[in-house]
Design a protein around this motif. Sequence first.
Motif, mmCIF file in Angstrom:
data_model
loop_
_atom_site.group_PDB
_atom_site.id
_atom_site.type_symbol
_atom_site.label_atom_id
_atom_site.label_comp_id
_atom_site.label_asym_id
_atom_site.label_seq_id
_atom_site.Cartn_x
_atom_site.Cartn_y
_atom_site.Cartn_z
ATOM 1 N N GLY A 31 60.385 -39.265 30.770
ATOM 2 C CA GLY A 31 59.648 -38.033 30.575
ATOM 3 C C GLY A 31 59.916 -37.330 29.269
ATOM 4 O O GLY A 31 59.063 -36.638 28.755
ATOM 5 N N GLU A 32 61.101 -37.479 28.710
ATOM 6 C CA GLU A 32 61.443 -36.786 27.470
ATOM 7 C C GLU A 32 60.676 -37.394 26.306
ATOM 8 O O GLU A 32 60.648 -38.611 26.135
ATOM 9 C CB GLU A 32 62.944 -36.921 27.221
ATOM 10 N N LEU A 33 60.049 -36.530 25.517
ATOM 11 C CA LEU A 33 59.284 -36.992 24.359
ATOM 12 C C LEU A 33 60.019 -36.662 23.068
ATOM 13 O O LEU A 33 60.603 -35.586 22.938
ATOM 14 C CB LEU A 33 57.904 -36.333 24.322
ATOM 15 N N GLN A 80 47.324 -30.403 18.219
ATOM 16 C CA GLN A 80 47.719 -29.033 18.541
ATOM 17 C C GLN A 80 46.820 -28.077 17.795
ATOM 18 O O GLN A 80 46.761 -28.092 16.563
ATOM 19 C CB GLN A 80 49.188 -28.785 18.175
ATOM 20 N N PHE A 140 59.190 -36.192 19.111
ATOM 21 C CA PHE A 140 58.018 -35.967 18.281
ATOM 22 C C PHE A 140 58.309 -36.215 16.805
ATOM 23 O O PHE A 140 59.425 -36.010 16.319
ATOM 24 C CB PHE A 140 57.548 -34.523 18.422
ATOM 25 N N GLY A 141 57.260 -36.618 16.106
ATOM 26 C CA GLY A 141 57.299 -36.640 14.652
ATOM 27 C C GLY A 141 57.056 -35.236 14.127
ATOM 28 O O GLY A 141 56.876 -34.282 14.887
ATOM 29 N N GLU A 142 57.026 -35.122 12.790
ATOM 30 C CA GLU A 142 56.893 -33.820 12.161
ATOM 31 C C GLU A 142 55.446 -33.352 12.079
ATOM 32 O O GLU A 142 55.193 -32.207 11.718
ATOM 33 C CB GLU A 142 57.505 -33.847 10.765
ATOM 34 N N LEU A 176 46.598 -34.445 24.784
ATOM 35 C CA LEU A 176 46.832 -35.870 24.580
ATOM 36 C C LEU A 176 45.544 -36.561 24.172
ATOM 37 O O LEU A 176 44.513 -36.441 24.852
ATOM 38 C CB LEU A 176 47.383 -36.488 25.868
ATOM 39 N N SER A 178 58.619 -42.150 23.781
ATOM 40 C CA SER A 178 59.435 -41.881 24.954
ATOM 41 C C SER A 178 60.039 -43.178 25.466
ATOM 42 O O SER A 178 59.349 -44.192 25.550
ATOM 43 C CB SER A 178 58.585 -41.229 26.044
ATOM 44 N N PHE A 238 50.297 -34.763 16.263
ATOM 45 C CA PHE A 238 51.675 -35.156 16.496
ATOM 46 C C PHE A 238 51.732 -36.503 17.200
ATOM 47 O O PHE A 238 51.040 -36.741 18.184
ATOM 48 C CB PHE A 238 52.393 -34.125 17.365
ATOM 49 N N PHE A 286 52.603 -41.794 21.898
ATOM 50 C CA PHE A 286 51.533 -40.848 22.207
ATOM 51 C C PHE A 286 50.997 -40.229 20.925
ATOM 52 O O PHE A 286 51.725 -40.069 19.959
ATOM 53 C CB PHE A 286 52.068 -39.701 23.073
ATOM 54 N N LEU A 288 49.327 -28.474 23.630
ATOM 55 C CA LEU A 288 49.208 -29.833 23.103
ATOM 56 C C LEU A 288 48.274 -30.643 24.000
ATOM 57 O O LEU A 288 48.407 -30.627 25.228
ATOM 58 C CB LEU A 288 50.581 -30.502 23.056
#
Lengths: 116, 113
Positions: free
Chosen positions: A103-105, A37, A107-109, A45, A94, A90, A33, A43
Motif C-alpha cells: 500500500g505504501e507509495l 494533481q 513518489f517521484g518529484e 490515478l 510500490s 506524479f 503508477f 490525486l
Amino acid sequence: DAGITQSPRYKITETGRQVTLMCHQTWSHSYMFWYRQDLGHGLRLIYYSAAADITDKGEVPDGYVVSRSKTENFPLTLESATRSQTSVYFCASSPQTGGVNTGELFFGEGSRLTVL
Amino acid sequence: SQKIEQNSEALNIQEGKTATLTCNYTNYSPAYLQWYRQDPGRGPVFLLLIRENEKEKRKERLKVTFDTTLKQSLFHITASQPADSATYLCVWGYAGNNRKLIWGLGTSLAVNP
C-alpha cells in the motif's frame, strides 16, 4: 542514486503535440503508477502497472498511453496533448511483499506540464 | 461515491504545540488509511499507515488514530517545528489494492516559530 526519477521536470508544449513523460525506479518495485494533481482535486490515478507488460486503466485514462517493457521504467505518453491535460504528473512505485501489496507509495518529484 | 474530506482551511499553530489534522470518510470503512506529507513542488512522502483493526499508530512525533464509528482519522504532530510546515494528505485504501486509493485534498499546516 536509488529512488524514483521523473523527466522532464518541466515541459511546455502545444495542443496536438505528442509528449512523453519518463519515470524510472531503481528499487525493482512491482507496482508503478501515474497520477495527476490538479487544484481542487485529490490525486487522480491515470494508469497503473502491476508488473512488466501488465498495465491497466485508472480513474482518468483518456488521452494517455503507457507501456512497461522493463520493471524499472514506466513512461506516460500524451498522444495529442490538450489544454485540459495541463497538470502536475506524479509517478509512483510500490513494493509487493509476500504476494501482497503493502500500500505504501513512493513518489517521484513530479513533471509539470503546460499545454498551450 | 466514496469520499475523503480533510479540512480545507490552513492550520496555523505555534512551535512546540501539538498539531491535529482531521480526515473524515463517507460510506465504507477502508481497509487502511495512509497519511502523506507534501511540500510545495515536491511529490508526496509516505508517513504512516493504519489498518482498520488498529486504533492507534505512532512513529516518532507522529500519531495516527482511526475511529471506524466516527468514520474519522486524526493525525497528530507533537512538539511541532517550523520544518513540519507542509500539506498533509489522507488516503483511503482497499485491502491489498492500492490502485483504488482515494486521496483527500490535503490540509496545509503552518508552524510558526
